[in-house]
Design a protein around this motif. Structure first.
Motif, PDB file in Angstrom:
ATOM      1  N   SER A   1       0.956  -1.343  -0.094  1.00 60.10           N
ATOM      2  CA  SER A   1       0.024   0.232  -0.060  1.00 60.10           C
ATOM      3  C   SER A   1       0.787   1.370  -0.011  1.00 60.10           C
ATOM      4  O   SER A   1       0.369   2.483  -0.127  1.00 60.10           O
ATOM      5  CB  SER A   1      -0.776  -0.039   1.135  1.00 60.10           C
ATOM      6  N   SER A   2       2.092   1.035   0.101  1.00 63.31           N
ATOM      7  CA  SER A   2       3.007   2.235   0.411  1.00 63.31           C
ATOM      8  C   SER A   2       4.121   2.531  -0.935  1.00 63.31           C
ATOM      9  O   SER A   2       4.509   3.583  -1.272  1.00 63.31           O
ATOM     10  CB  SER A   2       3.461   2.765   1.594  1.00 63.31           C
ATOM     11  N   VAL A   3       4.264   1.464  -1.700  1.00 65.83           N
ATOM     12  CA  VAL A   3       5.122   1.392  -2.816  1.00 65.83           C
ATOM     13  C   VAL A   3       4.444   1.731  -4.071  1.00 65.83           C
ATOM     14  O   VAL A   3       3.711   0.724  -4.368  1.00 65.83           O
ATOM     15  CB  VAL A   3       6.128   0.205  -2.746  1.00 65.83           C
ATOM     16  N   ASP A   4       4.902   2.885  -4.988  1.00 67.00           N
ATOM     17  CA  ASP A   4       4.205   2.580  -6.094  1.00 67.00           C
ATOM     18  C   ASP A   4       5.044   1.977  -7.275  1.00 67.00           C
ATOM     19  O   ASP A   4       6.134   2.102  -7.373  1.00 67.00           O
ATOM     20  CB  ASP A   4       4.169   4.296  -6.657  1.00 67.00           C
ATOM     21  N   VAL A   5       4.372   1.183  -7.863  1.00 66.43           N
ATOM     22  CA  VAL A   5       4.898   0.515  -9.084  1.00 66.43           C
ATOM     23  C   VAL A   5       3.992   0.757 -10.370  1.00 66.43           C
ATOM     24  O   VAL A   5       2.970   1.378 -10.158  1.00 66.43           O
ATOM     25  CB  VAL A   5       4.774  -1.237  -8.883  1.00 66.43           C
ATOM     26  N   ALA A   6       4.818   0.555 -11.539  1.00 72.74           N
ATOM     27  CA  ALA A   6       4.032   0.828 -12.635  1.00 72.74           C
ATOM     28  C   ALA A   6       2.905   0.349 -12.954  1.00 72.74           C
ATOM     29  O   ALA A   6       2.626  -0.904 -12.459  1.00 72.74           O
ATOM     30  CB  ALA A   6       5.063   0.271 -14.033  1.00 72.74           C
ATOM     31  N   LEU A   7       1.785   1.061 -13.483  1.00 69.95           N
ATOM     32  CA  LEU A   7       0.335   0.582 -13.403  1.00 69.95           C
ATOM     33  C   LEU A   7       0.061  -0.423 -14.213  1.00 69.95           C
ATOM     34  O   LEU A   7       0.913  -0.262 -15.432  1.00 69.95           O
ATOM     35  CB  LEU A   7      -0.613   2.104 -13.484  1.00 69.95           C
ATOM     36  N   THR A   8      -0.914  -1.311 -14.353  1.00 67.66           N
ATOM     37  CA  THR A   8      -1.172  -2.056 -15.212  1.00 67.66           C
ATOM     38  C   THR A   8      -2.679  -1.801 -15.683  1.00 67.66           C
ATOM     39  O   THR A   8      -3.436  -1.377 -14.887  1.00 67.66           O
ATOM     40  CB  THR A   8      -1.189  -3.516 -15.066  1.00 67.66           C
ATOM     41  N   ALA A   9      -3.232  -1.920 -16.975  1.00 68.03           N
ATOM     42  CA  ALA A   9      -4.444  -1.773 -17.587  1.00 68.03           C
ATOM     43  C   ALA A   9      -5.124  -3.111 -17.773  1.00 68.03           C
ATOM     44  O   ALA A   9      -4.761  -4.178 -18.277  1.00 68.03           O
ATOM     45  CB  ALA A   9      -4.291  -0.859 -18.961  1.00 68.03           C
ATOM     46  N   ARG A  10      -6.647  -2.946 -17.429  1.00 70.69           N
ATOM     47  CA  ARG A  10      -7.421  -3.968 -18.044  1.00 70.69           C
ATOM     48  C   ARG A  10      -8.614  -3.665 -18.682  1.00 70.69           C
ATOM     49  O   ARG A  10      -9.058  -2.212 -18.641  1.00 70.69           O
ATOM     50  CB  ARG A  10      -8.090  -4.485 -16.448  1.00 70.69           C
ATOM     51  N   ARG A  11      -9.119  -4.602 -19.365  1.00 67.49           N
ATOM     52  CA  ARG A  11     -10.347  -4.122 -20.264  1.00 67.49           C
ATOM     53  C   ARG A  11     -11.862  -4.161 -19.380  1.00 67.49           C
ATOM     54  O   ARG A  11     -11.771  -5.713 -18.952  1.00 67.49           O
ATOM     55  CB  ARG A  11     -10.272  -4.830 -21.487  1.00 67.49           C
ATOM     56  N   CYS A  12     -12.561  -3.236 -19.196  1.00 62.03           N
ATOM     57  CA  CYS A  12     -13.691  -3.379 -18.438  1.00 62.03           C
ATOM     58  C   CYS A  12     -14.781  -4.218 -19.390  1.00 62.03           C
ATOM     59  O   CYS A  12     -14.947  -3.912 -20.643  1.00 62.03           O
ATOM     60  CB  CYS A  12     -14.420  -2.125 -18.388  1.00 62.03           C
ATOM     61  N   PRO A  13     -15.048  -5.320 -18.934  1.00 64.00           N
ATOM     62  CA  PRO A  13     -16.150  -6.358 -19.878  1.00 64.00           C
ATOM     63  C   PRO A  13     -17.216  -5.607 -20.120  1.00 64.00           C
ATOM     64  O   PRO A  13     -18.132  -6.047 -21.296  1.00 64.00           O
ATOM     65  CB  PRO A  13     -16.117  -7.625 -19.134  1.00 64.00           C
ATOM     66  N   THR A  14     -17.687  -4.825 -19.197  1.00 67.05           N
ATOM     67  CA  THR A  14     -19.221  -3.979 -19.348  1.00 67.05           C
ATOM     68  C   THR A  14     -18.974  -3.058 -20.434  1.00 67.05           C
ATOM     69  O   THR A  14     -20.023  -3.057 -21.637  1.00 67.05           O
ATOM     70  CB  THR A  14     -19.845  -3.801 -18.165  1.00 67.05           C
ATOM     71  N   SER A  15     -18.053  -2.219 -20.209  1.00 70.78           N
ATOM     72  CA  SER A  15     -18.103  -1.002 -21.127  1.00 70.78           C
ATOM     73  C   SER A  15     -17.135  -1.211 -22.347  1.00 70.78           C
ATOM     74  O   SER A  15     -16.931  -0.404 -23.258  1.00 70.78           O
ATOM     75  CB  SER A  15     -17.787   0.305 -20.256  1.00 70.78           C
ATOM     76  N   GLY A  16     -16.219  -1.981 -22.484  1.00 73.31           N
ATOM     77  CA  GLY A  16     -15.386  -2.284 -23.262  1.00 73.31           C
ATOM     78  C   GLY A  16     -14.176  -1.354 -23.135  1.00 73.31           C
ATOM     79  O   GLY A  16     -13.210  -1.224 -24.056  1.00 73.31           O
ATOM     80  N   ARG A  17     -14.187  -0.304 -22.147  1.00 70.14           N
ATOM     81  CA  ARG A  17     -13.136   0.349 -22.092  1.00 70.14           C
ATOM     82  C   ARG A  17     -12.120   0.045 -21.025  1.00 70.14           C
ATOM     83  O   ARG A  17     -12.211  -0.804 -20.095  1.00 70.14           O
ATOM     84  CB  ARG A  17     -13.653   1.846 -21.590  1.00 70.14           C
ATOM     85  N   ASP A  18     -10.808   0.509 -21.240  1.00 70.52           N
ATOM     86  CA  ASP A  18      -9.691   0.111 -20.503  1.00 70.52           C
ATOM     87  C   ASP A  18      -9.612   1.138 -19.275  1.00 70.52           C
ATOM     88  O   ASP A  18      -9.956   2.062 -19.074  1.00 70.52           O
ATOM     89  CB  ASP A  18      -8.334   0.369 -21.306  1.00 70.52           C
ATOM     90  N   TYR A  19      -9.434   0.336 -18.019  1.00 73.70           N
ATOM     91  CA  TYR A  19      -8.844   1.041 -16.621  1.00 73.70           C
ATOM     92  C   TYR A  19      -8.005   0.636 -15.771  1.00 73.70           C
ATOM     93  O   TYR A  19      -7.280  -0.619 -16.416  1.00 73.70           O
ATOM     94  CB  TYR A  19     -10.227   0.820 -15.845  1.00 73.70           C
ATOM     95  N   LEU A  20      -7.315   1.441 -15.134  1.00 74.85           N
ATOM     96  CA  LEU A  20      -5.893   1.063 -14.472  1.00 74.85           C
ATOM     97  C   LEU A  20      -6.138   0.464 -13.218  1.00 74.85           C
ATOM     98  O   LEU A  20      -7.162   0.665 -12.500  1.00 74.85           O
ATOM     99  CB  LEU A  20      -5.185   2.293 -14.217  1.00 74.85           C
ATOM    100  N   CYS A  21      -5.298  -0.370 -12.858  1.00 70.56           N
ATOM    101  CA  CYS A  21      -5.499  -1.323 -11.472  1.00 70.56           C
ATOM    102  C   CYS A  21      -4.462  -0.679 -10.534  1.00 70.56           C
ATOM    103  O   CYS A  21      -3.247  -0.474 -10.938  1.00 70.56           O
ATOM    104  CB  CYS A  21      -5.246  -2.470 -11.831  1.00 70.56           C
ATOM    105  N   CYS A  22      -4.774  -0.513  -9.384  1.00 71.41           N
ATOM    106  CA  CYS A  22      -3.724  -0.396  -8.409  1.00 71.41           C
ATOM    107  C   CYS A  22      -4.367  -0.975  -7.005  1.00 71.41           C
ATOM    108  O   CYS A  22      -5.323  -1.606  -7.041  1.00 71.41           O
ATOM    109  CB  CYS A  22      -3.545   1.185  -7.947  1.00 71.41           C
ATOM    110  N   ASP A  23      -3.477  -0.670  -5.718  1.00 73.82           N
ATOM    111  CA  ASP A  23      -3.901  -1.469  -4.599  1.00 73.82           C
ATOM    112  C   ASP A  23      -5.431  -0.844  -4.048  1.00 73.82           C
ATOM    113  O   ASP A  23      -5.972  -1.477  -3.312  1.00 73.82           O
ATOM    114  CB  ASP A  23      -2.971  -1.088  -3.708  1.00 73.82           C
ATOM    115  N   TYR A  24      -5.920   0.308  -4.574  1.00 77.00           N
ATOM    116  CA  TYR A  24      -7.174   0.763  -3.912  1.00 77.00           C
ATOM    117  C   TYR A  24      -8.370   0.522  -4.981  1.00 77.00           C
ATOM    118  O   TYR A  24      -9.320   0.729  -4.290  1.00 77.00           O
ATOM    119  CB  TYR A  24      -6.699   2.385  -4.345  1.00 77.00           C
ATOM    120  N   ASN A  25      -8.202  -0.181  -5.925  1.00 78.01           N
ATOM    121  CA  ASN A  25      -9.373  -0.658  -6.451  1.00 78.01           C
ATOM    122  C   ASN A  25      -9.140  -2.448  -6.552  1.00 78.01           C
ATOM    123  O   ASN A  25     -10.088  -3.074  -7.395  1.00 78.01           O
ATOM    124  CB  ASN A  25      -9.736  -0.380  -8.140  1.00 78.01           C
ATOM    125  N   ARG A  26      -8.495  -2.859  -5.511  1.00 79.50           N
ATOM    126  CA  ARG A  26      -8.186  -4.168  -5.533  1.00 79.50           C
ATOM    127  C   ARG A  26      -8.978  -4.953  -4.429  1.00 79.50           C
ATOM    128  O   ARG A  26      -8.936  -4.475  -3.455  1.00 79.50           O
ATOM    129  CB  ARG A  26      -6.602  -4.549  -5.620  1.00 79.50           C
TER     130      ARG A  26
END
Lengths: 269, 322
Positions: free
Chosen positions: B87-112
């Motif tokens: 929760s305190s070390v920032d690493v490069a973000l990864t993107a995922r595709r949202c199956p509902t909207s078909g749009r990409d979003y970013l993943c981090c510890d806060y939406n995990r």
């Protein structure tokens, strides 16, 4: 899954210039029982990074590398014809002994030592050089390391040059490596390397060091140009300094809008 | 310092020991020996660095291009630090595709949650999580309304400044306000590699009157650049910088919708100011500082020549002064 031992060894081998003791202190706090396993990693770090040690009973510094290793933790210095023992953990030298240069290239080593030192001091405010027999005495290695540490300003840097001169074929090849670490509220690392193939200019010591200085100047100029290329190219392409409109975002107007509509500011009514 | 409380405890423990075992009979010599041992123990305790601080210090020193790998290594040495470090070390973000909207979003510890991530577009975890966990972790009401509106704003901002890339914003409720994170990721294409990840973590404390709020912003930009050419075999410039700022800002309007909009505007402006400031700083460090340090290590101009130039310059100055 890597073992604990190889994990802490990889930390030592990746330590930035001038920060090995900080990295070791951190390892001590994290895994005190692994510290004793670090001896081979310290040796590898010192030999790869051309760690400098003060020769016992002398004000001269000498560098440590695989080229001047005698085994069993002992190394030799051609300039003072001395061998010495290195404690890899503390980076201290001890037990000096006479060590006459035993090589068919002894004369060449002596004259390269003189010319390379003089040439180095023309471009490096502070550096340590070493000339050693290489490739089972068929060639001569010219090594240079220059360090500049400024921990109070959160940066450290290291320049390493390695050249192999083969007197019978007159070939001269080498590698230049530069590392810079900046860590004020962050961690930024620059590392670069360049392999060079040079003409030995007839093979005299003066000609060899002249070719090296020329190649290093060229490399440094290219490196400065590469900084500009990155700043003007990749960096600019990632995030603009200002939107195309040259206006900052009007956040008050942004809420109800959707992409594709003109909300970029700078609109004249 | 956590060691202080340890030290205090030890002193207390040793005094109890003295009283209990020696009673009134302890001679001065025994007391001195015990006190001496005690001092040694205290010194040892004080010299032991906090492992969490040591982990952060280590990550600040080792090559930033391998932060993810080094983080995994540290966690394997000290599994007890895993939660705090993630929760305190920032690493490069990864993107995922949202199956509902078909749009990409970013993943981090806060939406995990475990191996699932929440999409800001659908507000649903993918893969789905247990309904009782979702009831706790999926924001609703005003926090979700602000999150949607912030995502829409950040999307426009991203298009204007990044001209591409992916952005996501996540908010969650706190006792006296709310917290959130705004994320951007852009990867360079073409000559030379490049990647920019920015992570803005916010904490918002609302005044009871809801006329103003206190905003605390911690921003990290991870910038990774590289070049490989015939003249330079390879040049890697990678790293991250972190900066913090705080601000008391007013919220216009009395209606809840106006207060919510006020927050989005304030957050948007703070993030924009911070990114602009950090972009300048990155430019200075990556292209100014790094080049200067190389110049400090080695001078292209021969040093004797540089010294002659300096001497000549000094002479001109002194002649002019006459």
């Amino acid at each position: 899954m890597a073992s604990k031992q190889s994990t802490v060894a990889s930390f030592v081998e990746a330590a930035p210039p001038g920060e090995l003791s900080n990295v070791v202190a951190d390892i001590k706090a994290l895994a005190p029982s692994e510290v004793q396993s670090l001896e081979p990693a310290f040796k590898k770090y010192n030999e790869e990074q051309y760690t400098t040690v003060k020769l016992p009973g002398s004000s001269e510094t000498v560098l440590v590398s695989a080229y001047n290793s005698l085994g069993n933790g002992r190394y030799f210095d051609s300039a003072s014809q001395t061998s010495f023992e290195v404690d890899h953990a503390s980076q201290k030298a001890s037990s000096p002994q006479q060590h006459p240069t035993d090589s068919q290239h002894a004369d060449l080593i002596r004259s390269l030592q003189k010319s390379f030192s003089a040439a180095a001091s023309e471009h490096f405010p502070s550096s340590t050089v070493g000339i050693f027999p290489a490739e089972s005495h068929s060639a001569v290695a010219l090594l240079l390391v220059a360090n500049k540490y400024s921990p109070q300003n959160f940066w450290n840097g290291r320049w390493r040059s390695t050249y192999i001169l083969n007197p019978s074929s007159n070939s001269l090849t080498g590698t230049i490596k530069v590392d810079v670490h900046y860590y004020e509220d962050g961690n930024v690392r620059m590392s670069t390397s360049k392999k060079v193939e040079l003409s030995s200019g007839g093979g005299s010591a003066e000609a060899v060091v002249r070719e090296i200085a020329k190649a290093e100047n060229k490399f440094q100029e290219e490196l400065n140009r590469a900084f500009t290329t990155l700043a003007e190219g990749s960096f600019k392409g990632l995030r603009r300094q200002l939107p195309v409109t040259r206006q900052r975002v009007e956040w008050e107007k942004i809420g109800g809008y959707r992409l594709g509509q003109d909300i970029g500011g700078g609109r004249t009514k | 310092m956590p060691t202080t409380s340890n030290s205090t405890e030890l002193v207390g423990f040793a005094l109890l020991y003295l009283i209990y075992f020696c009673g009134g009979d302890a001679d001065l010599w025994t007391t001195l020996i015990i006190l001496d041992d005690l001092l040694e123990i205290l010194e040892e305790v004080d010299s032991m660095a906090d492992p969490f601080d040591a982990a952060l210090d280590l990550l600040r020193r080792l090559p930033p291009s391998s932060t993810q790998q080094n983080l995994t290594g540290i966690i394997s040495l000290r599994p007890d630090l895993e939660e705090d470090l993630l929760s305190s070390v920032d690493v490069a973000l990864t993107a995922r595709r949202c199956p509902t909207s078909g749009r990409d979003y970013l993943c981090c510890d806060y939406n995990r949650d475990g191996n699932s991530y929440r999409s800001p577009w659908s507000n649903a975890f993918e893969p789905p999580i247990e309904p009782e966990d979702a009831a706790e972790l999926v924001p609703g009401g005003r926090v979700r309304r602000m999150e949607e509106s912030l995502n829409a704003g950040v999307d426009v901002y991203r298009e204007l400044y990044y001209e591409g890339g992916v952005s996501s914003a996540y908010l969650w409720a706190l006792d006296e306000g709310f917290a959130g994170v705004v994320l951007f990721k852009k990867t360079a294409s073409g000559a030379g590699k490049g990647g920019w990840d920015s992570i803005h973590v916010l904490e918002v404390n609302e005044a009871a009157t809801k006329r103003s709020a206190h905003y605390k912003l911690t921003s990290t930009v991870i910038l990774d650049l590289g070049l490989s050419s015939s003249s330079i075999d390879n040049l890697d410039l990678a790293g991250n910088l972190t900066r913090q700022t705080q601000s008391d800002l007013s919220l216009g309007g009395f209606r809840e919708a106006e207060v919510e909009q006020g927050h989005v505007v304030n957050i948007g402006r703070m993030v924009e100011d911070m990114e602009t400031r950090m972009r300048n700083l990155l430019q200075e460090v990556y292209f100014g500082k790094a080049k200067d340090v190389v110049g400090d290590l080695r001078s292209i101009q021969p040093l004797s020549e540089a010294e002659r130039d300096k001497a000549a310059h000094r002479e001109v100055i002194s002649k002019m002064g006459r």
